[in-house]
Design a protein around this motif. Structure first.
Motif, PDB file in Angstrom:
ATOM      1  N   VAL A  87      93.434  64.013  -6.297  1.00 16.25           N
ATOM      2  CA  VAL A  87      92.623  63.370  -7.332  1.00 16.25           C
ATOM      3  C   VAL A  87      91.199  63.113  -6.832  1.00 16.25           C
ATOM      4  O   VAL A  87      90.219  63.406  -7.525  1.00 16.25           O
ATOM      5  CB  VAL A  87      93.281  62.046  -7.795  1.00 16.25           C
ATOM      6  CG1 VAL A  87      92.340  61.239  -8.662  1.00 16.25           C
ATOM      7  CG2 VAL A  87      94.580  62.350  -8.539  1.00 16.25           C
ATOM      8  N   LEU A  88      91.079  62.573  -5.630  1.00 16.55           N
ATOM      9  CA  LEU A  88      89.761  62.159  -5.136  1.00 16.55           C
ATOM     10  C   LEU A  88      88.855  63.302  -4.719  1.00 16.55           C
ATOM     11  O   LEU A  88      87.642  63.232  -4.913  1.00 16.55           O
ATOM     12  CB  LEU A  88      89.916  61.189  -3.962  1.00 16.55           C
ATOM     13  CG  LEU A  88      90.390  59.801  -4.323  1.00 16.55           C
ATOM     14  CD1 LEU A  88      90.623  58.973  -3.066  1.00 16.55           C
ATOM     15  CD2 LEU A  88      89.374  59.108  -5.223  1.00 16.55           C
ATOM     16  N   LEU A  89      89.414  64.344  -4.107  1.00 12.33           N
ATOM     17  CA  LEU A  89      88.555  65.430  -3.629  1.00 12.33           C
ATOM     18  C   LEU A  89      87.779  66.097  -4.758  1.00 12.33           C
ATOM     19  O   LEU A  89      86.547  66.223  -4.669  1.00 12.33           O
ATOM     20  CB  LEU A  89      89.361  66.443  -2.817  1.00 12.33           C
ATOM     21  CG  LEU A  89      88.541  67.575  -2.196  1.00 12.33           C
ATOM     22  CD1 LEU A  89      87.417  67.036  -1.311  1.00 12.33           C
ATOM     23  CD2 LEU A  89      89.453  68.499  -1.402  1.00 12.33           C
ATOM     24  N   PRO A  90      88.426  66.507  -5.857  1.00 11.80           N
ATOM     25  CA  PRO A  90      87.640  67.092  -6.955  1.00 11.80           C
ATOM     26  C   PRO A  90      86.604  66.128  -7.535  1.00 11.80           C
ATOM     27  O   PRO A  90      85.494  66.532  -7.880  1.00 11.80           O
ATOM     28  CB  PRO A  90      88.685  67.471  -8.000  1.00 11.80           C
ATOM     29  CG  PRO A  90      89.953  67.624  -7.239  1.00 11.80           C
ATOM     30  CD  PRO A  90      89.866  66.607  -6.127  1.00 11.80           C
ATOM     31  N   LYS A  91      86.957  64.835  -7.619  1.00  9.58           N
ATOM     32  CA  LYS A  91      85.999  63.856  -8.122  1.00  9.58           C
ATOM     33  C   LYS A  91      84.802  63.733  -7.185  1.00  9.58           C
ATOM     34  O   LYS A  91      83.647  63.667  -7.633  1.00  9.58           O
ATOM     35  CB  LYS A  91      86.658  62.479  -8.289  1.00  9.58           C
ATOM     36  CG  LYS A  91      87.543  62.366  -9.495  1.00  9.58           C
ATOM     37  CD  LYS A  91      88.073  60.948  -9.651  1.00  9.58           C
ATOM     38  CE  LYS A  91      88.962  60.852 -10.875  1.00  9.58           C
ATOM     39  NZ  LYS A  91      89.487  59.491 -11.058  1.00  9.58           N
ATOM     40  N   ALA A  92      85.051  63.718  -5.896  1.00  9.32           N
ATOM     41  CA  ALA A  92      83.958  63.634  -4.918  1.00  9.32           C
ATOM     42  C   ALA A  92      83.072  64.879  -4.984  1.00  9.32           C
ATOM     43  O   ALA A  92      81.849  64.775  -4.878  1.00  9.32           O
ATOM     44  CB  ALA A  92      84.522  63.461  -3.512  1.00  9.32           C
ATOM     45  N   GLN A  93      83.699  66.024  -5.202  1.00  9.86           N
ATOM     46  CA  GLN A  93      82.920  67.262  -5.330  1.00  9.86           C
ATOM     47  C   GLN A  93      82.047  67.228  -6.582  1.00  9.86           C
ATOM     48  O   GLN A  93      80.890  67.650  -6.551  1.00  9.86           O
ATOM     49  CB  GLN A  93      83.847  68.479  -5.351  1.00  9.86           C
ATOM     50  CG  GLN A  93      84.493  68.757  -4.010  1.00  9.86           C
ATOM     51  CD  GLN A  93      85.513  69.853  -4.082  1.00  9.86           C
ATOM     52  OE1 GLN A  93      86.430  69.827  -4.916  1.00  9.86           O
ATOM     53  NE2 GLN A  93      85.387  70.824  -3.202  1.00  9.86           N
ATOM     54  N   ARG A  94      82.587  66.717  -7.683  1.00 11.08           N
ATOM     55  CA  ARG A  94      81.782  66.605  -8.917  1.00 11.08           C
ATOM     56  C   ARG A  94      80.639  65.625  -8.729  1.00 11.08           C
ATOM     57  O   ARG A  94      79.526  65.860  -9.208  1.00 11.08           O
ATOM     58  CB  ARG A  94      82.666  66.172 -10.100  1.00 11.08           C
ATOM     59  CG  ARG A  94      83.538  67.296 -10.643  1.00 11.08           C
ATOM     60  CD  ARG A  94      84.183  66.928 -11.971  1.00 11.08           C
ATOM     61  NE  ARG A  94      85.046  65.760 -11.901  1.00 11.08           N
ATOM     62  CZ  ARG A  94      86.325  65.778 -11.581  1.00 11.08           C
ATOM     63  NH1 ARG A  94      86.928  66.908 -11.279  1.00 11.08           N
ATOM     64  NH2 ARG A  94      87.030  64.655 -11.566  1.00 11.08           N
ATOM     65  N   GLU A  95      80.890  64.501  -8.049  1.00 12.35           N
ATOM     66  CA  GLU A  95      79.846  63.522  -7.801  1.00 12.35           C
ATOM     67  C   GLU A  95      78.710  64.117  -6.978  1.00 12.35           C
ATOM     68  O   GLU A  95      77.543  63.782  -7.189  1.00 12.35           O
ATOM     69  CB  GLU A  95      80.400  62.303  -7.061  1.00 12.35           C
ATOM     70  CG  GLU A  95      81.268  61.405  -7.892  1.00 12.35           C
ATOM     71  CD  GLU A  95      81.919  60.283  -7.068  1.00 12.35           C
ATOM     72  OE1 GLU A  95      81.697  60.217  -5.832  1.00 12.35           O
ATOM     73  OE2 GLU A  95      82.673  59.491  -7.675  1.00 12.35           O
ATOM     74  N   ALA A  96      79.054  64.988  -6.032  1.00 13.17           N
ATOM     75  CA  ALA A  96      78.043  65.573  -5.148  1.00 13.17           C
ATOM     76  C   ALA A  96      77.242  66.674  -5.829  1.00 13.17           C
ATOM     77  O   ALA A  96      76.139  66.984  -5.410  1.00 13.17           O
ATOM     78  CB  ALA A  96      78.717  66.131  -3.898  1.00 13.17           C
ATOM     79  N   ALA A  97      77.808  67.249  -6.900  1.00 14.45           N
ATOM     80  CA  ALA A  97      77.136  68.374  -7.584  1.00 14.45           C
ATOM     81  C   ALA A  97      75.970  67.921  -8.435  1.00 14.45           C
ATOM     82  O   ALA A  97      75.723  66.845  -8.776  1.00 14.45           O
ATOM     83  CB  ALA A  97      78.140  69.134  -8.439  1.00 14.45           C
TER      84      ALA A  97
END
Length: 127
Positions: free
Chosen positions: A117-127
């Motif tokens: 759950v967290l990894l994709p969210k962190a990737q979206r936040e960084a984009a």
């Protein structure tokens, strides 16, 4: 708190738990060890302790920059799910191992869900 920061915290927390599989088995053998007798008496268990401690150290190191270690985090998530599934089936088939359904099986599923759950969210936040 954003997903990236929570991912960093969980990498350290879960990494520390992975490093402590040996001591956990001494304190709660029915939930963490898969053999009779003391944990150090099993060559197999000591191998697993070594593998998990190494993985735990890499998780802790990855916490500095999780997005530079995406493949490691996905490996931890997916391998934890596979490990939990195998252990759950084995635990259900052997009454003496039912303790794992309250110990390492849910712990590994928690790792899987948190990172998935967290990894994709962190990737979206960084984009």
């Amino acid at each position: 708190m954003n997903a990236y920061r929570l991912l960093q915290i969980l990498l350290v927390a879960f990494g520390a738990v992975f490093c402590l599989v040996g001591p956990l088995a001494m304190v709660w053998p029915s939930g963490w060890a898969w053999h009779e007798g003391p944990p150090i008496a099993s060559q197999y268990f000591m191998m697993i302790v070594g593998v998990y401690a190494t993985l735990g150290l890499f998780m802790i190191a990855a916490a500095r920059d999780p997005l530079a270690h995406v493949s490691l985090i996905w490996f931890v998530a997916v391998s934890s799910a596979v490990h939990a599934a195998i252990m759950a089936v084995q635990s259900l088939g052997a009454p003496m191992h039912h303790g794992h359904l309250l110990g390492d099986v849910p712990a590994l599923l928690m790792v899987t869900i948190a990172f998935a759950v967290l990894l994709p969210k962190a990737q979206r936040e960084a984009a």
